[in-house]
Design a protein around this motif. Structure first.
Motif, PDB file in Angstrom:
ATOM      1  N   PHE A  76       0.862  -1.180   0.000  1.00 17.04           N
ATOM      2  CA  PHE A  76       0.000   0.000   0.000  1.00 17.04           C
ATOM      3  C   PHE A  76       0.900   1.231   0.000  1.00 17.04           C
ATOM      4  N   GLU A  77       0.674   2.107  -0.944  1.00 15.45           N
ATOM      5  CA  GLU A  77       1.458   3.335  -1.060  1.00 15.45           C
ATOM      6  C   GLU A  77       0.651   4.494  -0.473  1.00 15.45           C
ATOM      7  N   SER A  78       1.312   5.588  -0.132  1.00 16.82           N
ATOM      8  CA  SER A  78       0.656   6.701   0.556  1.00 16.82           C
ATOM      9  C   SER A  78      -0.478   7.339  -0.243  1.00 16.82           C
ATOM     10  N   GLY A  79      -0.470   7.279  -1.556  1.00 15.95           N
ATOM     11  CA  GLY A  79      -1.532   7.896  -2.354  1.00 15.95           C
ATOM     12  C   GLY A  79      -2.591   6.929  -2.847  1.00 15.95           C
ATOM     13  N   ASP A  80      -2.490   5.652  -2.477  1.00 19.25           N
ATOM     14  CA  ASP A  80      -3.469   4.664  -2.952  1.00 19.25           C
ATOM     15  C   ASP A  80      -4.859   4.981  -2.434  1.00 19.25           C
ATOM     16  N   GLU A  81      -5.851   4.850  -3.319  1.00 18.26           N
ATOM     17  CA  GLU A  81      -7.241   5.089  -2.947  1.00 18.26           C
ATOM     18  C   GLU A  81      -8.021   3.778  -2.952  1.00 18.26           C
ATOM     19  N   CYS A  82      -8.991   3.699  -2.066  1.00 16.84           N
ATOM     20  CA  CYS A  82      -9.835   2.515  -1.933  1.00 16.84           C
ATOM     21  C   CYS A  82     -10.664   2.314  -3.201  1.00 16.84           C
ATOM     22  N   HIS A  83     -10.692   1.084  -3.678  1.00 13.62           N
ATOM     23  CA  HIS A  83     -11.452   0.741  -4.879  1.00 13.62           C
ATOM     24  C   HIS A  83     -12.956   0.921  -4.680  1.00 13.62           C
ATOM     25  N   VAL A  84     -13.436   0.828  -3.456  1.00 11.35           N
ATOM     26  CA  VAL A  84     -14.873   0.952  -3.184  1.00 11.35           C
ATOM     27  C   VAL A  84     -15.279   2.399  -2.909  1.00 11.35           C
ATOM     28  N   CYS A  85     -14.568   3.075  -2.017  1.00  8.07           N
ATOM     29  CA  CYS A  85     -15.024   4.394  -1.567  1.00  8.07           C
ATOM     30  C   CYS A  85     -14.161   5.554  -2.020  1.00  8.07           C
ATOM     31  N   GLY A  86     -12.975   5.272  -2.531  1.00 11.16           N
ATOM     32  CA  GLY A  86     -12.100   6.330  -3.020  1.00 11.16           C
ATOM     33  C   GLY A  86     -11.284   7.038  -1.959  1.00 11.16           C
ATOM     34  N   MET A  87     -11.393   6.614  -0.707  1.00 13.62           N
ATOM     35  CA  MET A  87     -10.624   7.252   0.361  1.00 13.62           C
ATOM     36  C   MET A  87      -9.157   6.834   0.277  1.00 13.62           C
ATOM     37  N   VAL A  88      -8.250   7.709   0.749  1.00 16.99           N
ATOM     38  CA  VAL A  88      -6.825   7.384   0.790  1.00 16.99           C
ATOM     39  C   VAL A  88      -6.626   6.311   1.859  1.00 16.99           C
ATOM     40  N   ILE A  89      -6.121   5.180   1.450  1.00 23.51           N
ATOM     41  CA  ILE A  89      -6.078   3.977   2.288  1.00 23.51           C
ATOM     42  C   ILE A  89      -5.221   4.127   3.532  1.00 23.51           C
ATOM     43  N   THR A  90      -4.030   4.683   3.404  1.00 26.92           N
ATOM     44  CA  THR A  90      -3.081   4.689   4.519  1.00 26.92           C
ATOM     45  C   THR A  90      -3.411   5.708   5.600  1.00 26.92           C
ATOM     46  N   ARG A  91      -4.453   6.499   5.437  1.00 23.63           N
ATOM     47  CA  ARG A  91      -4.832   7.488   6.453  1.00 23.63           C
ATOM     48  C   ARG A  91      -5.641   6.892   7.599  1.00 23.63           C
ATOM     49  N   PHE A  92      -5.981   5.619   7.504  1.00 23.22           N
ATOM     50  CA  PHE A  92      -6.892   5.028   8.474  1.00 23.22           C
ATOM     51  C   PHE A  92      -6.286   3.805   9.156  1.00 23.22           C
ATOM     52  N   PRO A  93      -6.715   3.544  10.402  1.00 27.25           N
ATOM     53  CA  PRO A  93      -6.225   2.373  11.138  1.00 27.25           C
ATOM     54  C   PRO A  93      -6.927   1.097  10.680  1.00 27.25           C
ATOM     55  N   GLY A  94      -6.456  -0.006  11.214  1.00 24.50           N
ATOM     56  CA  GLY A  94      -7.107  -1.292  10.989  1.00 24.50           C
ATOM     57  C   GLY A  94      -6.629  -2.003   9.742  1.00 24.50           C
ATOM     58  N   PRO A  95      -7.047  -3.260   9.607  1.00 22.03           N
ATOM     59  CA  PRO A  95      -6.598  -4.079   8.493  1.00 22.03           C
ATOM     60  C   PRO A  95      -7.134  -3.578   7.154  1.00 22.03           C
ATOM     61  N   LYS A  96      -6.316  -3.729   6.150  1.00 21.96           N
ATOM     62  CA  LYS A  96      -6.679  -3.371   4.773  1.00 21.96           C
ATOM     63  C   LYS A  96      -6.833  -4.671   3.981  1.00 21.96           C
ATOM     64  N   GLY A  97      -7.353  -4.532   2.763  1.00 25.57           N
ATOM     65  CA  GLY A  97      -7.487  -5.705   1.900  1.00 25.57           C
ATOM     66  C   GLY A  97      -7.095  -5.379   0.480  1.00 25.57           C
ATOM     67  N   GLU A  98      -6.807  -6.424  -0.293  1.00 31.78           N
ATOM     68  CA  GLU A  98      -6.538  -6.249  -1.717  1.00 31.78           C
ATOM     69  C   GLU A  98      -6.948  -7.492  -2.476  1.00 31.78           C
ATOM     70  N   ALA A  99      -7.354  -7.258  -3.719  1.00 33.73           N
ATOM     71  CA  ALA A  99      -7.737  -8.337  -4.636  1.00 33.73           C
ATOM     72  C   ALA A  99      -6.868  -8.198  -5.876  1.00 33.73           C
ATOM     73  N   ILE A 100      -6.235  -9.298  -6.255  1.00 33.63           N
ATOM     74  CA  ILE A 100      -5.385  -9.296  -7.442  1.00 33.63           C
ATOM     75  C   ILE A 100      -5.993 -10.279  -8.426  1.00 33.63           C
ATOM     76  N   ALA A 101      -6.306  -9.775  -9.632  1.00 36.18           N
ATOM     77  CA  ALA A 101      -7.005 -10.602 -10.619  1.00 36.18           C
ATOM     78  C   ALA A 101      -6.446 -10.371 -12.012  1.00 36.18           C
ATOM     79  N   GLY A 102      -6.693 -11.357 -12.868  1.00 40.40           N
ATOM     80  CA  GLY A 102      -6.372 -11.224 -14.277  1.00 40.40           C
ATOM     81  C   GLY A 102      -4.932 -11.528 -14.609  1.00 40.40           C
ATOM     82  N   LYS A 103      -4.694 -11.692 -15.905  1.00 39.03           N
ATOM     83  CA  LYS A 103      -3.347 -11.966 -16.389  1.00 39.03           C
ATOM     84  C   LYS A 103      -2.400 -10.819 -16.062  1.00 39.03           C
ATOM     85  N   GLU A 104      -2.921  -9.600 -16.070  1.00 41.28           N
ATOM     86  CA  GLU A 104      -2.097  -8.434 -15.781  1.00 41.28           C
ATOM     87  C   GLU A 104      -1.848  -8.284 -14.285  1.00 41.28           C
TER      88      GLU A 104
END
Length: 181
Positions: free
Chosen positions: A38-66
């Motif tokens: 997770f990088e400092s400017g990454d935004e949440c895929h669902v809500c668009g919030m900056v991910i690293t500004r908040f506490p608690g566990p984060k999640g990620e989904a990796i899909a596709g050939k790319e």
């Protein structure tokens, strides 16, 4: 007759080579991608919030050939995305933070684990991005210890439902709001 036997032999060899080539490529596509930091400017895929500004566990989904990574500010948002009908049967690799191995306020990406093998505490008093979240753990015993200390119910990945997310499952409102489903 001899020519027909030669043609058959060539076809059999070609088929064998084709099958070997297909099975090798299948193994390559089944290789599990590594989690993405997770990088400092990454935004949440669902809500668009900056991910690293908040506490608690984060999640990620990796899909596709790319190996496109979708990042989420909380496990709650990850499950909100994963449990949508268009995503439920998709072939994607999911990661979450093992909260037994990292700090709640700033989870370390070295603690990312396979989300499908994790255990979750639903309804604890701990908040993540914008409120309630599901605390994620690699070991059931760690999830049970967390639930004893902070409240909540321990569930396996396959047992998490939209009801856990929308009803809050006894979750507190935390940081003054929650995402809409």
């Amino acid at each position: 007759m001899k020519r027909l036997s030669t043609v058959r032999a060539i076809l059999v060899m070609a088929l064998a080579l084709f099958l070997v080539a297909c099975s090798e490529s299948e193994e390559v596509t089944r290789a599990k991608p590594d989690p993405v930091h997770f990088e400092s400017g990454d935004e949440c895929h669902v809500c668009g919030m900056v991910i690293t500004r908040f506490p608690g566990p984060k999640g990620e989904a990796i899909a596709g050939k790319e190996e496109q990574a979708r990042k989420f500010c909380s496990t709650r948002d990850m499950f909100s995305w994963v449990l949508q009908p268009e995503n439920v049967n998709r072939d994607h690799v999911l990661y979450v933070h093992d909260m037994a191995d990292t700090e709640w306020q700033a989870p370390d990406d070295a603690a990312l684990i396979d989300a499908r093998e994790a255990f979750y505490v639903v309804g604890s008093e701990r908040s993540g991005a914008m409120g309630p979240t599901l605390a994620s753990f690699a070991e059931k015993s760690a999830a049970e210890a967390f639930a004893t200390e902070f409240g909540g119910e321990v569930v396996a990945f396959a047992d998490v439902t939209m009801e856990h997310l929308s009803s809050g499952g006894g979750m507190s409102s935390g940081m003054g709001g929650s995402h809409s489903m």
